[in-house]
Scaffold this motif. Structure first.
Motif, PDB file in Angstrom:
ATOM      1  N   ALA A  34       0.854  -1.186   0.000  1.00 29.17           N
ATOM      2  CA  ALA A  34       0.000   0.000   0.000  1.00 29.17           C
ATOM      3  C   ALA A  34       0.888   1.234   0.000  1.00 29.17           C
ATOM      4  N   ALA A  35       0.362   2.321  -0.564  1.00 30.03           N
ATOM      5  CA  ALA A  35       1.119   3.579  -0.627  1.00 30.03           C
ATOM      6  C   ALA A  35       0.147   4.743  -0.495  1.00 30.03           C
ATOM      7  N   GLY A  36       0.640   5.845   0.039  1.00 29.90           N
ATOM      8  CA  GLY A  36      -0.191   7.039   0.204  1.00 29.90           C
ATOM      9  C   GLY A  36       0.232   8.144  -0.748  1.00 29.90           C
ATOM     10  N   ILE A  37      -0.745   8.910  -1.224  1.00 30.12           N
ATOM     11  CA  ILE A  37      -0.451  10.089  -2.039  1.00 30.12           C
ATOM     12  C   ILE A  37      -0.241  11.270  -1.101  1.00 30.12           C
ATOM     13  N   CYS A  38       0.880  11.957  -1.271  1.00 35.87           N
ATOM     14  CA  CYS A  38       1.280  13.051  -0.388  1.00 35.87           C
ATOM     15  C   CYS A  38       1.124  14.397  -1.104  1.00 35.87           C
ATOM     16  N   GLY A  39       0.945  15.450  -0.319  1.00 34.29           N
ATOM     17  CA  GLY A  39       0.880  16.782  -0.891  1.00 34.29           C
ATOM     18  C   GLY A  39       2.136  17.153  -1.657  1.00 34.29           C
ATOM     19  N   GLU A 112      12.104  10.160  -6.082  1.00 35.30           N
ATOM     20  CA  GLU A 112      12.780  11.195  -6.860  1.00 35.30           C
ATOM     21  C   GLU A 112      14.200  10.725  -7.208  1.00 35.30           C
ATOM     22  N   LEU A 113      15.026  10.486  -6.169  1.00 35.19           N
ATOM     23  CA  LEU A 113      16.395  10.020  -6.413  1.00 35.19           C
ATOM     24  C   LEU A 113      16.439   8.535  -6.754  1.00 35.19           C
ATOM     25  N   CYS A 114      15.422   7.802  -6.355  1.00 34.50           N
ATOM     26  CA  CYS A 114      15.305   6.398  -6.728  1.00 34.50           C
ATOM     27  C   CYS A 114      13.816   6.109  -6.892  1.00 34.50           C
ATOM     28  N   ASP A 115      13.479   4.986  -7.493  1.00 31.70           N
ATOM     29  CA  ASP A 115      12.081   4.654  -7.693  1.00 31.70           C
ATOM     30  C   ASP A 115      11.364   4.462  -6.362  1.00 31.70           C
ATOM     31  N   GLY A 116      10.097   4.874  -6.348  1.00 32.27           N
ATOM     32  CA  GLY A 116       9.308   4.819  -5.130  1.00 32.27           C
ATOM     33  C   GLY A 116       8.275   3.714  -5.133  1.00 32.27           C
ATOM     34  N   GLY A 117       7.154   3.982  -4.441  1.00 35.58           N
ATOM     35  CA  GLY A 117       6.212   2.921  -4.109  1.00 35.58           C
ATOM     36  C   GLY A 117       4.943   2.847  -4.918  1.00 35.58           C
ATOM     37  N   PHE A 118       4.766   3.680  -5.951  1.00 35.76           N
ATOM     38  CA  PHE A 118       3.565   3.578  -6.784  1.00 35.76           C
ATOM     39  C   PHE A 118       3.811   2.541  -7.875  1.00 35.76           C
ATOM     40  N   ALA A 119       4.103   1.342  -7.437  1.00 38.05           N
ATOM     41  CA  ALA A 119       4.416   0.234  -8.344  1.00 38.05           C
ATOM     42  C   ALA A 119       4.144  -1.076  -7.621  1.00 38.05           C
ATOM     43  N   GLU A 120       4.055  -2.140  -8.385  1.00 37.27           N
ATOM     44  CA  GLU A 120       3.816  -3.441  -7.767  1.00 37.27           C
ATOM     45  C   GLU A 120       5.038  -3.920  -6.989  1.00 37.27           C
ATOM     46  N   GLU A 121       6.229  -3.536  -7.469  1.00 36.12           N
ATOM     47  CA  GLU A 121       7.465  -3.888  -6.777  1.00 36.12           C
ATOM     48  C   GLU A 121       8.418  -2.705  -6.834  1.00 36.12           C
ATOM     49  N   THR A 122       9.335  -2.665  -5.881  1.00 34.45           N
ATOM     50  CA  THR A 122      10.374  -1.644  -5.899  1.00 34.45           C
ATOM     51  C   THR A 122      11.583  -2.167  -5.145  1.00 34.45           C
TER      52      THR A 122
END
Length: 334
Positions: A34-39, A112-122
């Motif tokens: 799960a991931a949250g959308i931030c301001g 930003e500097l590396c891939d984040g969490g809006f993906a199935e894997e990271t």
């Protein structure tokens, strides 16, 4: 795998991309739960201010399950449920050596500097992962990072026990700060927001009192406030309201400059305190998740799939989304 990647300001795409391979030394591969959308995600989408690589998988508030560990990683194992530390620090500058990772000289953020969490894997460095109780709902675990930000602001404000606190802005950070400050019998907490429904929700969940910032009279006992709006007009109003010897903690992302007479700060001994991300608050925030889960769940506006992220961005920017936090519930194949 499916991922939401930011290519440029205003250009967010849901795409099929390769899954991370075997993790390199010191890194860990995760199945995101799960991931949250931030301001700040929305701010970067609108302005491109923090784009340092493109395209990049967005998302720095997330939880996941360890699926592989790189060489040299001994503190984590496959199957561990973890939350991500959003801060990508160097570890070598004077700030990092002093333990002040949130003001690292080259600080960047996951997504930003590396891939984040809006993906199935990271994949992330193991140093950026903390275990959480596997019984926690992933949506609650994904709120550890913003809870740490709110806890940092509360600690930086350092309001004495019983002292009233005014919070401007009932978004996720303002709402979570109200929740942390409004523990029964601790203090009066006042909250203000132009969105009446959101302010009412924060008050109902936390026990705070909703006030009209423009109509609020000066109170000689009000010496502590948090700005979670980033509005320079709101900051100026808060400075007008604070009694002598007060502190204003700034945690909102601003879009302007404050026109300030420094004599106001000198003569009334008002302290302006900046609050950037968090210092050592992530571990205590993770420890609080179980107890706070019923309240945190009420702050969740909706749960969406990866495909729905771009539309959710538009709703959030337009201010038409209810609640405080939009959670991306990630299930492989959705």
């Amino acid at each position: 795998m499916k991922a939401a990647r930011l290519h440029a300001a205003g250009d967010l795409r849901v795409e099929d991309v390769p899954s991370p391979g075997e993790p390199t030394p010191g890194w860990v591969r995760l199945r995101v739960t799960a991931a949250g959308i931030c301001g700040s995600d929305l701010h970067n989408f609108r302005t491109g201010q923090w784009i340092s690589r493109a395209p990049s998988v967005v998302g720095h508030e997330f939880a996941g399950e360890v699926t592989a560990v790189g060489a040299g990683v001994s503190e984590l194992a496959c199957g561990d449920r973890v939350v991500a530390d959003s801060r990508f620090w160097c570890g070598e500058c004077p700030a990092c050596r002093a333990g002040l990772h949130n003001v690292c000289a080259t600080l960047g953020f996951v997504g930003e500097l590396c891939d984040g969490g809006f993906a199935e894997e990271t994949a992330l460095p193991a140093r950026l992962l903390l275990r959480h109780d596997p019984a926690l709902d992933p949506a609650i675990a994904a709120m550890a990072e913003p809870l740490a930000v709110a806890l940092h602001a509360v600690r930086r404000l350092s309001a004495p026990a019983g002292a009233p606190v005014l919070i401007a802005g009932c978004g996720p950070i303002g709402g979570l700060a109200a929740l942390l400050l409004s523990r029964p019998g601790e203090r009066p907490v006042l909250v203000a927001d132009r969105n009446a429904a959101r302010a009412d929700l924060v008050a109902e969940v936390s026990g705070a009192t909703v006030v009209d910032l423009d109509a609020l009279p000066c109170d000689p006992n009000l010496r502590h406030a948090i700005d979670a709006t980033g509005s320079v007009a709101v900051m100026a109003r808060l400075l007008d309201l604070l009694a002598g010897g007060g502190t204003l903690a700034l945690v909102g992302i601003s879009h302007g400059r404050l026109d300030l007479d420094p004599n106001l700060l000198v003569e009334r001994e008002i302290a302006l305190v900046g609050c950037h991300a968090f210092a050592d608050e992530l571990a205590p925030a993770v420890a609080m998740l179980g107890d706070l889960a019923p309240a945190l769940s009420r702050f969740v506006a909706e749960e969406i799939a990866i495909d729905e992220i771009p539309a959710a961005y538009q709703r959030l920017i337009a201010g038409t989304s209810g609640g405080l936090k939009t959670i991306v519930r990630i299930e492989r194949g959705r």
